[in-house]
Scaffold this active site. Sequence first.
Site, PDB file in Angstrom:
ATOM      1  N   LEU A   1       0.829  -1.197   0.000  1.00  0.00           N
ATOM      2  CA  LEU A   1       0.000   0.000   0.000  1.00  0.00           C
ATOM      3  C   LEU A   1       0.868   1.253   0.000  1.00  0.00           C
ATOM      4  CD1 LEU A   1      -2.951   0.951   0.113  1.00  0.00           C
ATOM      5  CD2 LEU A   1      -2.734   1.041   2.604  1.00  0.00           C
TER       6      LEU A   1
ATOM      7  N   CYS B   1      -4.357  -9.179   4.647  1.00  0.00           N
ATOM      8  CA  CYS B   1      -4.172  -7.895   5.312  1.00  0.00           C
ATOM      9  C   CYS B   1      -4.973  -7.854   6.617  1.00  0.00           C
ATOM     10  CB  CYS B   1      -4.611  -6.753   4.411  1.00  0.00           C
ATOM     11  SG  CYS B   1      -4.395  -5.120   5.157  1.00  0.00           S
TER      12      CYS B   1
ATOM     13  N   LYS C   1      -3.855 -14.679  -1.892  1.00  0.00           N
ATOM     14  CA  LYS C   1      -2.737 -14.418  -0.985  1.00  0.00           C
ATOM     15  C   LYS C   1      -3.271 -14.441   0.438  1.00  0.00           C
ATOM     16  CE  LYS C   1       1.256 -11.408  -0.172  1.00  0.00           C
ATOM     17  NZ  LYS C   1       1.153 -11.215   1.283  1.00  0.00           N
TER      18      LYS C   1
ATOM     19  N   ASN D   1       5.984 -16.005   1.280  1.00  0.00           N
ATOM     20  CA  ASN D   1       6.237 -14.597   1.576  1.00  0.00           C
ATOM     21  C   ASN D   1       6.572 -14.480   3.054  1.00  0.00           C
ATOM     22  OD1 ASN D   1       4.127 -11.764   2.157  1.00  0.00           O
ATOM     23  ND2 ASN D   1       6.182 -11.671   1.321  1.00  0.00           N
ATOM     24  N   GLY D   2       7.472 -13.555   3.379  1.00  0.00           N
ATOM     25  CA  GLY D   2       7.761 -13.276   4.780  1.00  0.00           C
ATOM     26  C   GLY D   2       9.191 -13.562   5.180  1.00  0.00           C
ATOM     27  N   GLY D   3       9.940 -12.515   5.526  1.00  0.00           N
ATOM     28  CA  GLY D   3      11.257 -12.674   6.113  1.00  0.00           C
ATOM     29  C   GLY D   3      12.356 -13.134   5.178  1.00  0.00           C
TER      30      GLY D   3
ATOM     31  N   ARG E   1       9.109  -5.257   1.275  1.00  0.00           N
ATOM     32  CA  ARG E   1       9.843  -4.035   1.585  1.00  0.00           C
ATOM     33  C   ARG E   1      11.332  -4.120   1.307  1.00  0.00           C
ATOM     34  NH1 ARG E   1       5.222  -4.048   3.445  1.00  0.00           N
ATOM     35  NH2 ARG E   1       4.120  -2.153   4.014  1.00  0.00           N
TER      36      ARG E   1
END
Length: 335
Positions: free
Chosen positions: A13, A94, A133, A205-207, A228
């Site tokens: 976002l 989310c 997702k 996804n993640g880390g 990110r």
Amino acid sequence: MSSAHRFSVAPMLDWTDRHCRYLFRILSKHAVLYTEMVTTGAILHNDPHRFLQCDSLDTPVVLQLGGSDPKALAQCAHIAEEYGYSEINLNVGCPSDRVQNGRFGACLMAEPELVADCVAAMKAKVSIPVTVKNRIGIDDQEGYQHLYQFVDIIRQSGCEHFIIHARKAWLKGLSPKQNREIPPLNYNYVHDIKKDFPELTISINGGINSLAQTQEQLKHIDGVMVGRAAYQHPLLLTQVDHEIYHTQDNSISAITAVQRMLPYIEKELSQGTRLNHITRHMLNLFQGVGGARRWRRHLSENAHLKNADISTVEQALSLVQPTEAPIIEKMATAS
């Protein structure tokens, strides 16, 4: 099984807007790019072009939708296909209060049958893939079985690709930022989903903070999604085509990327876009390169000014040393 989704940049976002994606497509020809999450209401109650316009260089790109009304989602998916999106992704991950109040996002993990209805309705309207997702669970859901049942129910509606954030989401008590960091990672759950449903495409996804970690994950699943970390260290994307997709494409430098952005910037400025709306995504381009701080400062102090134009970017570029440092495979904390 398609290798297209071996590496993707997460929907974020306020970050992965069309200007950001144009830059990312310059840096990588093959990484799969996602839009910010767009709600069905935003598309159906406004001018869709405002949310769906997508430059040709930006495709293939996935539109992520937020919603829980099968009919509205189907309408939006149909509109998105006409705009040229290559895929539709439903947000079931989310955890923000605003999203929960709209009855979509991670709270839908408690309603897999509704998610299945949403997927089926969209698939009936479009010829492009419809994906989901999601998280590995929410709140007090404990154990692998909840995730297994969620995937099992939704796959029967025709969903063939799940992108799984390997953390639970706490719908109360944690902010969205905390939900990206505090719940512990459990990669084994995602790996087990791939083992139990080998016919599905499973992305994780993640880390995941480097291409080395990406390669390690690809031993277990089909794709890796980075958020990110890729945004904060965009030069990493210049290595994706060669390292992840095994192409012979040569990586480009940050200077070359800026030069390739200039015609796009000129076109957008002529159509009324503010310069800083584009350059805010370019601030991290020279991480690890001589003059990176001067580049960021010049754009931060000048790109928002009323008379800012292409010369503002050219002046910032002149402050960067022509000999660039080697790309260091280091990424910030991922989403």
